[in-house]
Scaffold this active site. Structure first.
Site, PDB file in Angstrom:
ATOM      1  N   GLU A  53       0.820  -1.225   0.000  1.00 42.99           N
ATOM      2  CA  GLU A  53       0.000   0.000   0.000  1.00 42.99           C
ATOM      3  C   GLU A  53       0.849   1.268   0.000  1.00 42.99           C
ATOM      4  OE1 GLU A  53      -0.615  -2.618   1.941  1.00 42.99           O
ATOM      5  OE2 GLU A  53      -2.732  -3.166   1.731  1.00 42.99           O
ATOM      6  N   PHE A 115     -11.425  -7.974  13.320  1.00 48.45           N
ATOM      7  CA  PHE A 115     -10.318  -8.366  12.446  1.00 48.45           C
ATOM      8  C   PHE A 115     -10.025  -7.245  11.447  1.00 48.45           C
ATOM      9  CE2 PHE A 115      -8.890 -10.416   8.433  1.00 48.45           C
ATOM     10  CZ  PHE A 115      -7.629 -10.766   8.871  1.00 48.45           C
ATOM     11  N   GLN A 116      -8.772  -6.914  11.301  1.00 49.00           N
ATOM     12  CA  GLN A 116      -8.308  -5.839  10.415  1.00 49.00           C
ATOM     13  C   GLN A 116      -8.991  -4.507  10.721  1.00 49.00           C
ATOM     14  OE1 GLN A 116      -8.191  -7.233   6.274  1.00 49.00           O
ATOM     15  NE2 GLN A 116      -6.094  -7.936   6.657  1.00 49.00           N
ATOM     16  N   LYS A 165     -17.709  -1.396   5.620  1.00 48.74           N
ATOM     17  CA  LYS A 165     -18.150  -2.368   4.619  1.00 48.74           C
ATOM     18  C   LYS A 165     -19.670  -2.352   4.441  1.00 48.74           C
ATOM     19  CE  LYS A 165     -17.004  -7.041   3.086  1.00 48.74           C
ATOM     20  NZ  LYS A 165     -16.382  -8.318   3.462  1.00 48.74           N
ATOM     21  N   MET A 484      24.109   9.661   2.817  1.00 50.24           N
ATOM     22  CA  MET A 484      23.978  10.877   3.604  1.00 50.24           C
ATOM     23  C   MET A 484      24.230  10.589   5.078  1.00 50.24           C
ATOM     24  SD  MET A 484      23.671  14.040   3.053  1.00 50.24           S
ATOM     25  CE  MET A 484      22.708  14.607   1.660  1.00 50.24           C
TER      26      MET A 484
END
Lengths: 588, 169
Positions: A53, A115-116, A165, A484
């Site tokens: 993602e 969940f999630q 959802k 760096m």
């Protein structure tokens, strides 16, 4: 107005299409399955399936920065949303318009540690310009339309729309986008005339003027860059650009002094220090630009044009603040300059330019060439030679030394061609950003100038390049170090290279092959031209592994906590970088 | 730490009464390291769904300007008014104060309550709950006087404020 009954998922698609979206970067998951099902049953939106993602949101940033349009992301709840957080902050810091649609568990499970489940609006509240949790299907379309308005107007930024959802499964009434006046959000685009007049008069009386221009001009649109260029030529004033502003003024123009700031040019930083009137347009006096604040441009009157009132007087006190969109304000300034028949004091300006030419003669970007080792600057110079005269080149970078060298040596004449993570400094930005630019400009040449450390942070997106046949060129300046970090450890930590050596690196040529791309390598200076030719010749994704001098440092450098006139030009020029002040040591 | 040019400002913020709006305001203060001395919030217009937040903060003039600009940048914010600089205003706070005492101390607490025009809103044989309104300083003074007399519990609303004269926020 006929009310249209649609499921929430269908509304998401229709709202995106009605907003003019043609591509969405995303990754499916449980909470967004209904939206992916609606996506499957339509032809108007293209979906690019990323491999992580974070890749989706940086790709959307690359798309947005290279087109000026809003980049769109679609991810699932929980880890899908949290993986986007870095990209959201990146877009917030660099004012990039993004709409990020996140799935959410059904409303009756919110707060149940389902969940999630993650508190996406809670987590992203300080990471976005604004965010929404949509609780009823009837609100889906209106909220998405509002999200686009907020993302693209004013100072652009990322907006999250969290979609439970059950809300996208249920049916509701679709609302088409309409031009409604938002009840509380009204960014000011026109500058106040009296302030603009004051500013123009101050400019006309200047002896040592300077334009200091940032990403706000790029964000305002190509018209703003054109107006700025006309105004600079009309006045004859020198121009310096921030990292985010590169391309807002043609780099090939003789009035351009190069980038300013920590790794900016000697002439740009000395001009900032010595100017008597500073015209800041769409820049925000960031610490990488100002250096030590109490020694920042001590003798100048400052004009600050910005669309965001909170940028005014945040770090540096300014004398004439002007709130407004850069294009509108510069247009008004040009009108007033002409109407009042202003002309900069020719003698003073000539003397200022001769001072600047003296600084330019220091050739601050010069380096010691080598026959044995590829100098990173040399590799970029050779690359730039091959890009000159092409209008269809987009360059992204990762973060570190290579980013600063790319900013110094690749010179852009137009805005929206340079994609880099300025504010947040996100390693792993460049590959997905180049991918997003390539999706937006299929025929263009999209190059990610990378380091071997940064590229590994989102290397999985090579697989996305393969799937969509996106011929992105990854040009790795491979010095086997987090360059760096190594440079700061050399200068400020006694050469104790704590954890900055990149051990056990993959063979990037084989890695390219494994991802279905072309792998190339150059280890000697005389191999660089051939590598670049081959990279540009093949019509496929390329990883070009350029083995550069591991000890090269990036100059010029203003050490953290130092003033512009304390700039270090190199190890031989002004002696080795002296240890910074105690205050400097705690600065990043 | 108080800087020499730090000032105390009472800022009224008119916001949409929607979920998360208070979190946005508080998150802005904590995320950017601004002070909150007092904060109150309640719906003030049910029809237009508006709430009013009164926040008392401290800072240098530059910080106070930043706070106001940052507040105005929040999408659900309608108005930001710095009552401290925008002319005369009235500030009030309400406190409920519980004192558990007997004998002379109980009588003394009632006597002081009378001086402060505090009302008794609950009474048992061993306790009083006083309701007192006024400036924060007055409430502080009352609480300090109650401390040796059996103060056991304090609940304060925080400051609410409004400008004097006919004009609205």
């Amino acid at each position: 107005m006929t009310a249209q009954r649609l499921t929430g998922a269908e509304m998401v698609i229709k709202a995106l299409v009605d907003q003019g979206v043609d591509v969405v970067f995303g990754y499916p998951g449980g909470a967004v399955l209904p939206i992916y099902d609606a996506l499957f049953q339509q032809k108007e939106l293209r979906h690019i399936l990323v491999r992580h993602e974070q890749g989706a949101i940086h790709a959307a940033e690359g798309y947005a920065r290279s087109t000026g349009k809003v980049g769109v992301v679609l991810v699932t709840s929980g880890p899908g949303a949290t993986n986007c957080v870095t990209g959201l902050v990146d877009a917030l810091m660099d004012s990039t318009p993004i709409v990020c649609l996140t799935g959410q568990v059904p409303t009756h499970l919110i707060g149940n540690d389902a969940f999630q489940e993650a508190d996406t609006v809670g987590i992203t509240r300080p990471c976005t310009k604004h965010n929404y949790l949509v609780k009823t299907t009837d609100d889906v379309a209106r909220t998405i339309h509002e999200a686009f308005h907020v993302a693209r107007s004013g100072r652009p930024g990322p907006v999250v729309v969290d979609l439970p959802k059950n809300v996208v499964v249920a049916e509701g009434t679709y609302q088409a986008p309409v031009a409604v006046r938002h009840k509380s959000y009204h960014p000011q685009v026109k500058g106040e005339t009296s302030r603009i007049e004051q500013a123009v008069d101050l400019m006309a009386a200047a002896k040592r003027p300077l334009f200091y221009v940032g990403g706000g001009v790029v964000n305002s649109g190509p018209a703003a860059s054109q107006l700025l260029t006309s105004f600079a030529r009309l006045t004859g004033f020198p121009v310096t650009l921030t990292l985010m502003g590169l391309g807002a003024y043609p780099a090939s123009d003789k009035q351009f002094l190069g980038m300013l700031g920590m790794h900016g040019t000697f002439e740009a930083n000395m001009a900032m220090h010595g100017c008597d009137v500073m015209v800041c347009v769409g820049a925000r006096f960031d610490d990488r630009v100002t250096g030590r604040l109490d020694a920042f441009s001590p003798g100048s009157k400052k004009i600050h044009i910005d669309i965001d009132p909170s940028s005014i007087n945040k770090n540096v006190h300014v004398d004439i603040p002007i709130i407004g969109d850069a294009a509108y304000v510069i247009e008004d300034m040009i009108k007033i300059w002409k109407a009042r028949q202003h002309r900069a004091d020719p003698a003073a300006l000539a003397s200022w330019w001769s001072t600047i030419d003296g600084w330019r003669k220091r050739e601050c970007l010069s380096y010691v060439p080598s026959r044995e080792l590829i100098k990173p600057q040399f590799a970029l110079q050779r690359l730039f030679e091959r890009l000159k005269g092409r209008d269809d080149v987009f360059v992204s970078t990762e973060v570190g030394q290579h980013q600063m060298w790319a900013a110094q040596f690749l010179r852009f004449d137009k805005p929206n061609r340079w994609l880099t993570s300025g504010g947040l400094g996100t390693m792993g930005y460049g590959l997905p950003a180049a991918m997003g630019a390539q999706v937006a400009h299929p025929k263009a040449l999209c190059i990610d100038v990378a380091g071997e450390a940064s590229i590994l942070m989102n290397i999985q997106e090579m697989s996305t390049l393969a799937q969509y046949r996106l011929p992105v060129k990854v040009f790795i300046l491979n010095n086997r170090y987090m360059g760096m970090v190594r440079q700061w450890q050399e200068f400020f930590f006694g050469g104790r290279y704590s954890e900055s050596y990149m051990d056990s690196l993959p063979d990037f040529v084989k890695l390219a092959d494994a991802f279905g791309a072309v792998g190339l390598r150059a280890s000697k200076p005389d191999e660089v031209d051939g590598l670049i030719d081959e990279m540009l010749r093949v019509d496929r994704a390329v990883i070009a592994d350029v083995m550069v001098d591991p000890a090269e440092n990036c100059y010029p450098m203003i050490p953290a906590g130092a003033a512009h006139n304390e700039i270090k030009l190199g190890p031989d020029g002004d002696g080795n970088a002296s240890p910074p002040s105690d205050e400097g040591m705690i600065l990043v | 730490m108080t800087l020499a040019n730090e000032g105390r400002h009472t800022i009224a913020v008119l916001v949409d009464n929607e979920p998360g709006v208070l979190a946005r305001v508080i998150g802005l203060f904590s995320g950017r390291g601004y002070n909150i001395d007092s904060l109150t919030v309640a719906e003030v217009d049910a029809e237009r769904m508006l709430s009013r937040i009164t926040v008392v903060t401290r800072g240098t003039p530059m910080i106070i300007e930043q706070i106001k600009a940052q507040l105005r940048r929040l999408v659900p914010v309608h108005r930001v008014s710095d009552l401290t600089v925008e002319g005369p205003h009235v500030e009030r706070e309400l406190a409920l104060i519980k004192v558990a005492a007997s004998g002379d101390k109980r009588v003394e607490s009632l006597r002081i309550a009378d001086i402060f025009r505090a009302r008794v809103v609950d009474s048992t044989t061993s306790s009083f709950v006083f309701e007192v309104t006024g400036t924060s300083e007055k409430l502080g003074a009352f609480i300090n006087l109650m401390r040796p007399l059996g103060l056991v519990d304090v609940s304060r609303t925080g400051v609410v404020a409004i400008s004097r004269g006919p004009k609205a926020i």
